[in-house]
Design a protein around this motif. Structure first.
Motif, mmCIF file in Angstrom:
data_model
loop_
_atom_site.group_PDB
_atom_site.id
_atom_site.type_symbol
_atom_site.label_atom_id
_atom_site.label_comp_id
_atom_site.label_asym_id
_atom_site.label_seq_id
_atom_site.Cartn_x
_atom_site.Cartn_y
_atom_site.Cartn_z
ATOM 1 N N UNK A 1 0.865 -1.181 0.000
ATOM 2 C CA UNK A 1 0.000 0.000 0.000
ATOM 3 C C UNK A 1 0.898 1.226 0.000
ATOM 4 N N UNK A 2 0.493 2.238 -0.751
ATOM 5 C CA UNK A 2 1.219 3.507 -0.709
ATOM 6 C C UNK A 2 0.227 4.541 -0.179
ATOM 7 N N UNK A 3 0.537 5.056 1.045
ATOM 8 C CA UNK A 3 -0.380 5.993 1.701
ATOM 9 C C UNK A 3 0.240 7.371 1.780
ATOM 10 N N UNK A 4 -0.617 8.385 1.757
ATOM 11 C CA UNK A 4 -0.160 9.749 2.050
ATOM 12 C C UNK A 4 -1.010 10.278 3.202
ATOM 13 N N UNK A 5 -0.334 10.734 4.286
ATOM 14 C CA UNK A 5 -1.060 11.382 5.379
ATOM 15 C C UNK A 5 -0.766 12.875 5.325
ATOM 16 N N UNK A 6 -1.804 13.673 5.531
ATOM 17 C CA UNK A 6 -1.622 15.121 5.670
ATOM 18 C C UNK A 6 -2.084 15.496 7.067
ATOM 19 N N UNK A 7 -1.183 16.105 7.864
ATOM 20 C CA UNK A 7 -1.581 16.533 9.211
ATOM 21 C C UNK A 7 -2.023 17.991 9.141
ATOM 22 N N UNK A 8 -3.237 18.237 9.634
ATOM 23 C CA UNK A 8 -3.801 19.592 9.612
ATOM 24 C C UNK A 8 -4.012 20.096 11.036
ATOM 25 N N UNK A 9 -3.593 21.346 11.275
ATOM 26 C CA UNK A 9 -3.920 22.027 12.537
ATOM 27 C C UNK A 9 -4.939 23.091 12.145
ATOM 28 N N UNK A 10 -6.216 22.816 12.368
ATOM 29 C CA UNK A 10 -7.252 23.684 11.791
ATOM 30 C C UNK A 10 -7.175 23.571 10.278
ATOM 31 N N UNK A 11 -7.017 24.728 9.584
ATOM 32 C CA UNK A 11 -6.901 24.698 8.124
ATOM 33 C C UNK A 11 -5.445 24.637 7.670
ATOM 34 N N UNK A 12 -4.534 24.721 8.621
ATOM 35 C CA UNK A 12 -3.108 24.815 8.296
ATOM 36 C C UNK A 12 -2.516 23.424 8.081
ATOM 37 N N UNK A 13 -1.867 23.247 6.929
ATOM 38 C CA UNK A 13 -1.190 21.973 6.670
ATOM 39 C C UNK A 13 0.174 22.035 7.356
ATOM 40 N N UNK A 14 0.416 21.160 8.336
ATOM 41 C CA UNK A 14 1.671 21.259 9.098
ATOM 42 C C UNK A 14 2.671 20.166 8.731
ATOM 43 N N UNK A 15 2.218 19.095 8.104
ATOM 44 C CA UNK A 15 3.158 18.045 7.698
ATOM 45 C C UNK A 15 2.485 17.108 6.709
ATOM 46 N N UNK A 16 3.312 16.486 5.874
ATOM 47 C CA UNK A 16 2.805 15.386 5.053
ATOM 48 C C UNK A 16 3.733 14.199 5.240
ATOM 49 N N UNK A 17 3.199 13.025 5.101
ATOM 50 C CA UNK A 17 4.025 11.824 5.228
ATOM 51 C C UNK A 17 3.604 10.815 4.181
#
Ligand SMILES: NC(=O)c1ccc[n+]([C@@H]2O[C@H](COP(=O)([O-])OP(=O)(O)OC[C@H]3O[C@@H](n4cnc5c(N)ncnc54)[C@H](O)[C@@H]3O)[C@@H](O)[C@H]2O)c1
Length: 486
Positions: free
Chosen positions: A416-432
């Motif tokens: 599996x190839x996954x992408x996670x996007x971490x959001x603080x409210x509307x702000x994108x703070x990290x991707x993995x």
């Protein structure tokens, strides 16, 4: 989660305040009656302490608090209540007066628990015209952290009242322990009393100071008791021959004149310390949170209650929209987390490896979502992460609520190839971006996904594959000259 409940607390001191905090922070409404003019302030302090402790205990948002209301009459506080907890002073006369007023005005189906440490249900029932729903629910301080409530009924109780109480208290993270027979002081305080009495005698006889006795507990058996209790601990202490050997070895000692189970000497055991009461409460809570976190990780003892509570809270926050879950869409939103103080670095921001922790937890949530559960793993199948690429895009402050969006970028029979996007409210703070490999754990080799994972992956892929690959997919660390240019 279960529907939002209406609780009533009659008496809001040390113990009542703890019940109120647990009920409110699990998202239930609480109506309070306590005639003491300072009650509001005291309850506010307890709830603030509990809120702090929960933010350290749970790596996820708490649901919106229930409504806290104060009333001038017992009748008003208990109106419409599902559950009522009495925590007034330990005097039979006051208990009768208060429990009588509660039972007479409460809804017929309401559960009425008493926090009494010492009285039996039958003693509480004396003089009540409607004793059927009144039972003992004896908690432990701090009620918002310690899960145990001893549940005791008497002959005047409705059948099944303790089963109802057990189920309702489980929804606020408590372990209701049904006691088989009514005796003064139930089980736990009887045990504690024996230890306390011996402690007082040791002080009285000049054998030990109160500080030395506390050291004898907290550096030794106190640590064992938190996770295995008395009998399981002794079973291990007996070695391979178990309890039989232990009894053979130490049983005769019980007949020696070690113990002095007689009248308690009248002696103050006040132990002076350099900490005030509030500081001590904070230290106690921090330590309890640490123990509970370890027990939760090991899915053991009181940690199981915390794990159940975490799930209930997660469902509640999802329902309330804080970290609304998307279980069937693009992108998926399966995981949310709050950032406790312990996650901050020396700059006061979430430290580096916690970004990966949030993503790892989001991966776990994804795997659970596609059906990887305990029986699946028990059959020797699991999923390992084989590659990860994280981009740290922005700072995250303590207390932030993070939501994770998850995209399935690709899949084959084993990967599996996954992408996670971490959001603080509307702000994108990290991707993995993560590559996961399905494995046969016994053979130690990759292997194809089995049912039900195969079908669920296909269903998600059908939704995600038509979407264009996001810009961040496949990004790599930018090339730099091998040496700085001079
Ligand atoms: N303190 C503990 O460690 C502990 C542990 C488990 C159970 N308990 C039990 O919990 C109960 C309460 O103990 P506590 O330590 O919270 O005492 P507390 O003195 O801190 O609180 C009692 C509260 O009841 C209020 N009160 C007095 N009369 C009242 C009335 N008629 N109606 C409503 N409220 C009234 C008081 O104003 C006070 O706020 C007792 O039955 C006790 O045995 C105590």
């Amino acid at each position: 989660m279960a529907r939002r409940l209406k609780m009533a607390a009659i008496g809001g001191g040390v113990i009542g305040g703890g019940w109120i905090a647990r009920f409110l922070l699990t998202g239930n409404d609480v109506a309070v009656f306590d005639p003491y003019p300072e009650a509001k302030r005291i309850i506010g302090d307890v709830v603030a302490g509990a809120d702090r402790a929960y933010r350290l205990l749970f790596d996820q948002p708490l649901p919106a608090r229930g409504a806290l209301t104060f009333h001038d009459r017992i009748e008003d506080a208990v109106a419409g209540a599902d559950y009522i907890q009495e925590s007034v002073p330990e005097t039979l006369e006051i208990k009768h007066k208060v429990l009588g007023a509660i039972a007479d005005s409460a809804p017929a189906q309401a559960l009425i628990g008493s926090s009494t440490s010492g009285f039996t249900p039958s003693a509480l029932h004396g003089g009540l015209s409607k004793p059927g729903r009144v039972f003992v629910a004896h908690p432990f301080n701090p009620v918002y952290l310690l899960p145990l409530a001893e549940l005791v009924a008497g002959p005047a109780n409705d059948l099944g009242v303790l089963d109802e109480a057990e189920a309702l208290l489980a929804s606020v993270g408590m372990k209701g322990l049904k006691i088989r027979a009514e005796i003064d002081a139930h089980i736990a305080d009887r045990l504690l009393e024996a230890v306390w009495r011996e402690g007082l005698w040791l002080v009285n006889d000049g054998i030990a100071t109160t500080g030395e006795i506390d050291d004898a507990i907290r550096f030794g058996f106190g640590l064992r008791w938190a996770q295995m209790g008395l009998f399981e601990t002794y079973r291990i202490a007996g070695g391979e021959a178990g309890m039989t050997h232990f009894i053979k070895q130490f049983g005769p000692a019980l007949k020696w004149p070690w113990t002095k189970l007689m009248d308690v000497p009248d002696q103050s055991d006040a132990q002076s310390g350099m900490h005030d009461l509030r500081t001590l409460e904070r230290i106690r809570d921090d330590n309890l949170v640490g123990f509970l976190r370890v027990l939760q990780q090991n899915n053991w003892g009181a940690g199981k209650c915390v794990a159940d509570m975490a799930r209930t809270l997660r469902d509640a926050t999802a329902e309330q929209g804080g970290g609304e879950a998307v279980r069937d869409g693009y992108p998926l939103r399966l995981h949310a987390a709050t950032v406790p103080e312990s996650w901050l670095d020396y700059n006061g921001h979430m430290t580096e490896h916690r970004y990966l922790q949030v993503m790892g937890d989001a991966t776990d949530a994804f795997l659970a979502h596609i059906g990887m559960d305990e029986p699946y793993r028990a059959a020797g199948r699991s999923v390992y992460t084989v590659e990860t690429h994280i981009r740290h895009l922005d700072e995250v402050d303590g207390g932030a609520w993070l939501n994770v969006e998850t995209l399935l970028l690709g899949a084959d029979t084993k990967r599996l190839r996954l992408l996670h996007r971490i959001l603080d409210g509307d702000r994108l703070v990290a991707t993995g971006e993560h590559m996961l490999m399905h494995v046969d754990t016994e053979a130690g080799r990759s292997s194809p996904f089995g049912a039900p994972l195969t079908g669920r992956i296909a269903a998600i892929a059908a939704l995600h594959a038509p979407q264009p690959l996001p810009a961040e997919a496949g990004s790599v660390i930018r090339a730099l000259p091998r040496e700085p240019e001079s």
